[in-house]
Scaffold this motif. Structure first.
Motif, mmCIF file in Angstrom:
data_model
loop_
_atom_site.group_PDB
_atom_site.id
_atom_site.type_symbol
_atom_site.label_atom_id
_atom_site.label_comp_id
_atom_site.label_asym_id
_atom_site.label_seq_id
_atom_site.Cartn_x
_atom_site.Cartn_y
_atom_site.Cartn_z
ATOM 1 N N VAL A 1 -51.294 3.609 -23.696
ATOM 2 C CA VAL A 1 -50.488 3.012 -22.627
ATOM 3 C C VAL A 1 -50.785 1.528 -22.512
ATOM 4 N N SER B 1 -45.300 5.183 -16.900
ATOM 5 C CA SER B 1 -45.197 5.189 -18.354
ATOM 6 C C SER B 1 -44.785 6.578 -18.832
ATOM 7 N N ILE C 1 -44.481 4.237 -25.606
ATOM 8 C CA ILE C 1 -44.097 4.471 -24.223
ATOM 9 C C ILE C 1 -42.789 3.791 -23.841
#
Length: 443
Positions: free
Chosen positions: A127, A145, A311
């Motif tokens: 992330v 996310s 993401i």
């Protein structure tokens, strides 16, 4: 996270009832966001709980429209000296925000300047990597996310004689499963997909460990170029065209492909590629059938696949130009948002990824994944392998406009006016022209 926040999480309802008036000394923190509907209501609830947890700051959320509209509004407001403290910006706006010189207050710097405890290593690498500079510094605070996953109708699988507990792992199996489903009459089409850009082009490339562009997909500098017209991207787009013609695949439209979801809800299509954050919506609409969740398919002959997906969603950016005291509130709120309790609740409600290892661990301890099979597929998929230069994300200027070009060229191909090679060649040429414009304007 401050102890007052932990206590507040346990007694939020009582605290909310007891805060009918605010102290005259409360510092207001403006938060512009792009979340409507149930997600927007949950966001408002999070802000309200934070406000009830302490008496120094009051976060005021304001919905500003789509992601693109919200980012554009914030940049325009900054130029007019009327910017919010915090703005929610989608992942493909990262390059634009980084280039907005003097407008952004990087999170790593904000937390250090305000003396707020902050450990970047607590966040999931897959992330955080998207939102760091070349020195590894976090520029914005991850909030919502997501990553695309594979949903399928277990009832249709069973009717077609397929094992309802086994999803197709490869694109070859997606094709064969689809044909069996359609031949059996269990469903009219094999699969639909949202976001041709995000899922079938960008994530397709990362999942197969293929570059999206040069310079580590744009992370290495503004002079990067797109390389989305490689052998396997051309093959995949060509297959989507062939499968559309055969009725195996049904196109859901440009942008987010909003016409795709109803095809799955109505059981017209047996399989569906959608964001992990779409899980709540799917569960709410799939009242007449059981839903399975699995990882995205890959081509069996592509070396290095499957790698890891990238993401989507958005992060929170702090903007410059406010009083020093205000930023203490922004930093305190960011600490609250990233706490295990808040993140686990947000993740479990929305389907967005837990942004920290602690939030993931807490969700496991609470038995969430046992009660909700498949809810952890997104995390497993994102962390399947350590991100490579090809699979940590992308960072190109003017990428919002480039996504529109992806849709245009894909539709040209579906109509038969271009081959997949021609469409992707034209996409790369048009996209690189926009990247050069951005580079020239931001040197």
């Amino acid at each position: 996270m401050a102890k007052r926040h932990i206590a507040a999480g346990l007694f939020a309802a009582a605290a909310l009832m007891g805060t009918t008036s605010a102290s005259f000394a409360v510092t207001e923190i403006a938060w512009w966001h792009a979340m409507g509907g149930e997600l927007g209501q949950k966001l408002e609830e999070i802000a309200s709980k934070y406000n009830a947890s302490q008496s120094e700051y009051k976060v005021v959320p304001t919905y500003k429209g789509s992601y693109a509209e919200t980012m554009t509004a914030a940049i325009a407001a900054f130029r007019a000296g009327q910017q919010p403290h915090i703005v929610q910006v989608f992942e493909v706006g990262t390059g634009t925000m980084m280039a907005a010189k003097g407008a952004v207050y990087p999170v790593y710097q904000l937390m250090a300047d305000t003396g707020e405890a902050f450990d970047p290593k607590a966040f999931l690498p897959a992330v955080v990597g998207y939102y760091t500079d070349t020195d590894g510094n976090m520029l914005s605070m991850p909030f919502n996310s997501s990553t695309p996953v594979f949903y399928y109708n277990k009832n249709v699988f069973e009717k077609a004689g397929l094992d309802p507990e086994v999803a197709p792992k490869t694109w070859e199996e997606v094709e064969s499963f689809s044909k069996k489903i359609m031949d059996s009459g269990a469903a009219k089409c094999g699969f639909a997909s949202r976001w041709i850009s995000w899922i079938q082009t960008e994530n397709f490339s990362a999942w197969h460990n293929l570059p999206i562009g040069t310079k580590e997909n744009g992370f290495g500098g503004l002079d990067a170029e797109l390389t989305l017209n490689g052998e396997y991207q051309v093959r995949h787009w060509g297959n989507l065209k062939k499968w559309q013609d055969e009725g195996i695949f049904q196109y859901g439209g440009p942008g987010g492909g909003n016409d795709a979801a109803p095809k799955f809800y109505s059981q017209e299509c047996a399989m569906f590629m959608e964001s992990s954050a779409g899980r709540a919506g799917i569960n709410a609409n799939a009242k007449d059938f059981k839903v399975g969740i699995s990882m995205l398919p890959y081509y069996a002959d592509v070396k290095g696949a499957p790698q890891n997906t990238i993401i989507g969603g958005a992060t929170l950016w702090a903007l410059q130009g406010k009083q020093a005291e205000d930023y203490k509130g922004v930093a305190d709120f960011f600490s609250y948002l990233s706490s295990p309790e808040v993140q686990a609740e947000w993740h479990q409600f929305s389907g967005y990824l837990p942004i920290t290892q602690a939030a993931y661990d807490l969700s496991k301890e609470q038995g969430f994944y046992e009660k909700n099979p498949g809810a952890d597929v997104s995390i497993k998929q994102m962390t399947l392998n350590a991100p490579t230069a090809n699979s940590k994300g992308l960072r190109f200027g003017n990428y919002v406009q480039i996504r529109a070009i992806i849709d245009e060229e894909f539709e040209q191909m579906l109509s038969g006016s271009k081959t997949s090679q021609q469409a992707l060649d034209d996409l790369v040429k048009r996209g690189n022209d926009l990247i050069r414009e951005f580079e020239a304007a931001n040197k």
